[in-house]
Enzyme design. Structure first.
Site, PDB file in Angstrom:
ATOM      1  N   ASP A   1       1.005  -1.041   0.041  1.00 18.28           N
ATOM      2  CA  ASP A   1      -0.323   0.149  -0.278  1.00 18.28           C
ATOM      3  C   ASP A   1       1.187   1.279  -0.657  1.00 18.28           C
ATOM      4  OD1 ASP A   1      -2.244   1.691   0.089  1.00 18.28           O
ATOM      5  OD2 ASP A   1      -2.357   1.623   2.214  1.00 18.28           O
TER       6      ASP A   1
ATOM      7  N   HIS B   1      -3.696  14.232   0.674  1.00 19.16           N
ATOM      8  CA  HIS B   1      -3.902  13.370   1.550  1.00 19.16           C
ATOM      9  C   HIS B   1      -3.188  13.660   2.569  1.00 19.16           C
ATOM     10  CE1 HIS B   1      -4.293   9.999   4.910  1.00 19.16           C
ATOM     11  NE2 HIS B   1      -3.903   9.187   4.020  1.00 19.16           N
TER      12      HIS B   1
ATOM     13  N   GLU C   1     -10.005   4.268   3.849  1.00 24.96           N
ATOM     14  CA  GLU C   1      -9.242   4.539   3.111  1.00 24.96           C
ATOM     15  C   GLU C   1      -9.664   4.989   1.710  1.00 24.96           C
ATOM     16  OE1 GLU C   1      -5.609   4.419   4.066  1.00 24.96           O
ATOM     17  OE2 GLU C   1      -5.565   6.125   5.836  1.00 24.96           O
TER      18      GLU C   1
ATOM     19  N   GLU D   1      -9.467   4.108  -2.432  1.00 28.30           N
ATOM     20  CA  GLU D   1      -7.897   3.829  -2.546  1.00 28.30           C
ATOM     21  C   GLU D   1      -8.882   2.932  -3.978  1.00 28.30           C
ATOM     22  OE1 GLU D   1      -4.603   2.839  -0.829  1.00 28.30           O
ATOM     23  OE2 GLU D   1      -5.300   3.403   1.455  1.00 28.30           O
TER      24      GLU D   1
ATOM     25  N   ASP E   1      -8.949   0.792   2.561  1.00 30.51           N
ATOM     26  CA  ASP E   1      -7.741   0.517   3.294  1.00 30.51           C
ATOM     27  C   ASP E   1      -8.716   0.689   4.558  1.00 30.51           C
ATOM     28  OD1 ASP E   1      -5.287  -0.534   4.533  1.00 30.51           O
ATOM     29  OD2 ASP E   1      -4.371   1.035   4.163  1.00 30.51           O
TER      30      ASP E   1
ATOM     31  N   ARG F   1      -7.119   4.071  13.773  1.00 34.39           N
ATOM     32  CA  ARG F   1      -5.903   5.174  14.130  1.00 34.39           C
ATOM     33  C   ARG F   1      -5.372   5.003  14.787  1.00 34.39           C
ATOM     34  NH1 ARG F   1      -4.969   6.093   8.473  1.00 34.39           N
ATOM     35  NH2 ARG F   1      -6.698   6.682   8.030  1.00 34.39           N
TER      36      ARG F   1
ATOM     37  N   GLN G   1      -2.756   2.367  14.730  1.00 37.02           N
ATOM     38  CA  GLN G   1      -1.585   2.819  13.642  1.00 37.02           C
ATOM     39  C   GLN G   1      -0.904   3.965  15.144  1.00 37.02           C
ATOM     40  OE1 GLN G   1      -3.225   4.477  10.041  1.00 37.02           O
ATOM     41  NE2 GLN G   1      -1.369   5.059   9.612  1.00 37.02           N
TER      42      GLN G   1
ATOM     43  N   LYS H   1      -3.373  -1.608  10.131  1.00 36.71           N
ATOM     44  CA  LYS H   1      -4.010  -1.622   8.780  1.00 36.71           C
ATOM     45  C   LYS H   1      -4.250  -3.408   8.506  1.00 36.71           C
ATOM     46  CE  LYS H   1      -3.505   2.521   7.368  1.00 36.71           C
ATOM     47  NZ  LYS H   1      -3.986   3.431   6.585  1.00 36.71           N
TER      48      LYS H   1
ATOM     49  N   THR I   1      -8.933  -5.701   4.114  1.00 34.95           N
ATOM     50  CA  THR I   1      -8.365  -4.424   3.204  1.00 34.95           C
ATOM     51  C   THR I   1      -9.759  -5.065   2.148  1.00 34.95           C
ATOM     52  OG1 THR I   1      -6.031  -4.496   3.846  1.00 34.95           O
ATOM     53  CG2 THR I   1      -6.791  -3.848   1.346  1.00 34.95           C
TER      54      THR I   1
ATOM     55  N   GLU J   1      -9.433  12.629   7.323  1.00 39.42           N
ATOM     56  CA  GLU J   1      -9.443  14.590   7.018  1.00 39.42           C
ATOM     57  C   GLU J   1     -10.737  15.089   7.110  1.00 39.42           C
ATOM     58  OE1 GLU J   1      -7.181  14.239   3.567  1.00 39.42           O
ATOM     59  OE2 GLU J   1      -7.443  12.267   3.789  1.00 39.42           O
TER      60      GLU J   1
END
Length: 407
Positions: free
Chosen positions: A119, A126, A192, A194, A226, A230, A233, A246, A250, A353
């Site tokens: 990834d 971002h 996420e 993607e 993904d 948080r 992480q 993570k 997925t 975000e």
């Protein structure tokens, strides 16, 4: 572009210009086999090849796309040309029609056997947003960001097909006011949005893939979520990067759009400053920026429209960097773009975000609000691209629902 003898809506994202590949089963025959989406149908391509006496049947028989992926660009062109003929030559309609199935009632499987998963972190908007959130008062991008496509090696065994429920992960987390780490379910579960790419043609160890050779190895593109814890992480990522935050799941879309369908979507990437090192430079007049328009929905509400055309590093550069140290490619390797975000708030591809790390909760049309995902939330990501003669190239959907943590 030839017209199909099928009755397909002019604006169908799965028209004759798209022809994405997947693996499907039906209620009467649930065994997975290769299919191509066309309009509201799925064409059983191996059965069609057999009925028409095509020599391509061997590439299309089996529970995954991997044999076709490994066959290489010449075979990819032959299969796409054949399927196009089968669906546009009216003299073949009576022999092809029995192998069409209702797409809405088909069961869709993971389309490929995943070998490795990487990834990337290739969207400047971002990366800059994340930098502003977590490193206020400092430059938003790390010093290496504009010099190379940053990435991490993911966990291939937890890649799941769209529609698979995602169990909220548990692990260690430590807030700014906690004296020691705590263990429990993630309280800051995120998405996420993607785009993923799947490798067909492998390489030998020690071989580098040039930017110019991208299409000789990569078969096509798909959508990817993904999922990210948080809080897990943030506590674990120093000094080696993402791990348990993570690796729990997925999600990927069930349809793979071949690169051949994206010719009209190719655009020049953003200007780069500084100029990349030679092995990462774009090939003049052969750009691999892609004008893909993503949409993110939370519980059915549209919350973001991330623009893939603004990605700083292209998939061709990502593949070149992935292999520059001689790392071997294998059939079924997948790699993802990293979160796709644009400069506007409604173009951000993650809740981190969109809600600015919880400081500006996202307000939903039903009156609710979210900073991060709640149990029961359903997230879906879709995308389209421009096709020939004003047609629309569709990627289908990747969706997942959050279940409570276990044990």
């Amino acid at each position: 572009m030839p017209a199909s003898w099928l009755d397909i809506a002019p604006d169908s994202p799965f028209g004759i210009a798209t022809l994405p590949y997947g693996v499907f089963g039906t209620e009467s025959t649930p065994a997975p086999r290769v299919g191509v989406a066309i309009g509201d149908h799925v064409l059983d391509v191996a059965a069609t090849a057999r009925a028409l006496g095509s020599s391509l049947e061997g590439l299309l028989t089996g529970p995954t796309l991997n044999p076709l992926l490994a066959a290489g660009p010449a075979a990819w062109r032959d299969v796409r040309d054949a399927v196009t003929t089968w669906l546009t030559d009216a003299t073949l309609a009576d022999r092809v029609r029995p192998h069409l199935h209702d797409r809405a009632s088909a069961r869709l499987y993971l389309p490929f056997e995943v070998a490795d998963y990487v990834d990337f972190y290739s969207c400047e908007h971002h990366a800059a947003n994340v930098g502003r959130i977590f490193r206020p008062g400092q430059p938003p991008l790390t010093p290496n960001w504009r010099h190379l496509p940053i990435g991490y090696h993911g966990r291939a065994g937890t890649v799941v097909v769209s529609g698979t429920d995602v169990v909220r992960p548990s692990g260690q987390r430590k807030g700014p006011h906690d004296q020691s780490p705590l263990f429990g379910p993630s309280t800051r579960l995120d998405i996420e949005a993607e785009v993923g790419f799947v490798v067909g043609v492998p390489t030998e160890p020690g071989t580098r893939v040039r930017v110019a050779d991208f299409a000789d190895h990569v078969f096509g593109a798909f959508l990817l979520n993904d999922w990210s814890a948080r809080d897990l992480q943030a506590w674990e990522y120093v000094p080696l990067g993402p791990f348990l935050g993570k690796s729990f799941a997925t999600s990927v879309s069930p349809w793979v759009v071949p690169l051949a369908a994206l010719a009209e979507a190719r655009v020049a990437p953003p200007a780069r400053d500084p100029e990349p090192l030679p092995y990462l430079r774009d090939v003049e007049d052969d750009p691999w920026g892609l004008d893909l328009r993503l949409e993110v929905r939370l519980n059915g509400h549209l919350v973001a429209r991330p623009p893939f055309a603004q990605m700083y590093w292209t998939p061709a550069q990502q593949l070149a960097h992935l292999t520059v140290n001689g790392a071997r490619l294998r059939t079924g390797d997948i790699y993802a773009s990293g979160t796709v975000s644009g400069p506007e708030r409604d173009q951000r591809g993650s809740l981190l975000e969109l809600a600015w790390n919880g400081e500006e909760p996202l307000r939903l049309p039903d009156g609710g609000e979210r900073s991060f995902l709640a149990d029961g939330d359903r997230v879906s990501i879709t995308a389209t691209a421009p096709g020939p003669q004003g047609s629309v190239i569709g990627f289908g959907e990747v969706t997942g629902r959050i279940l409570p943590a276990r044990g």
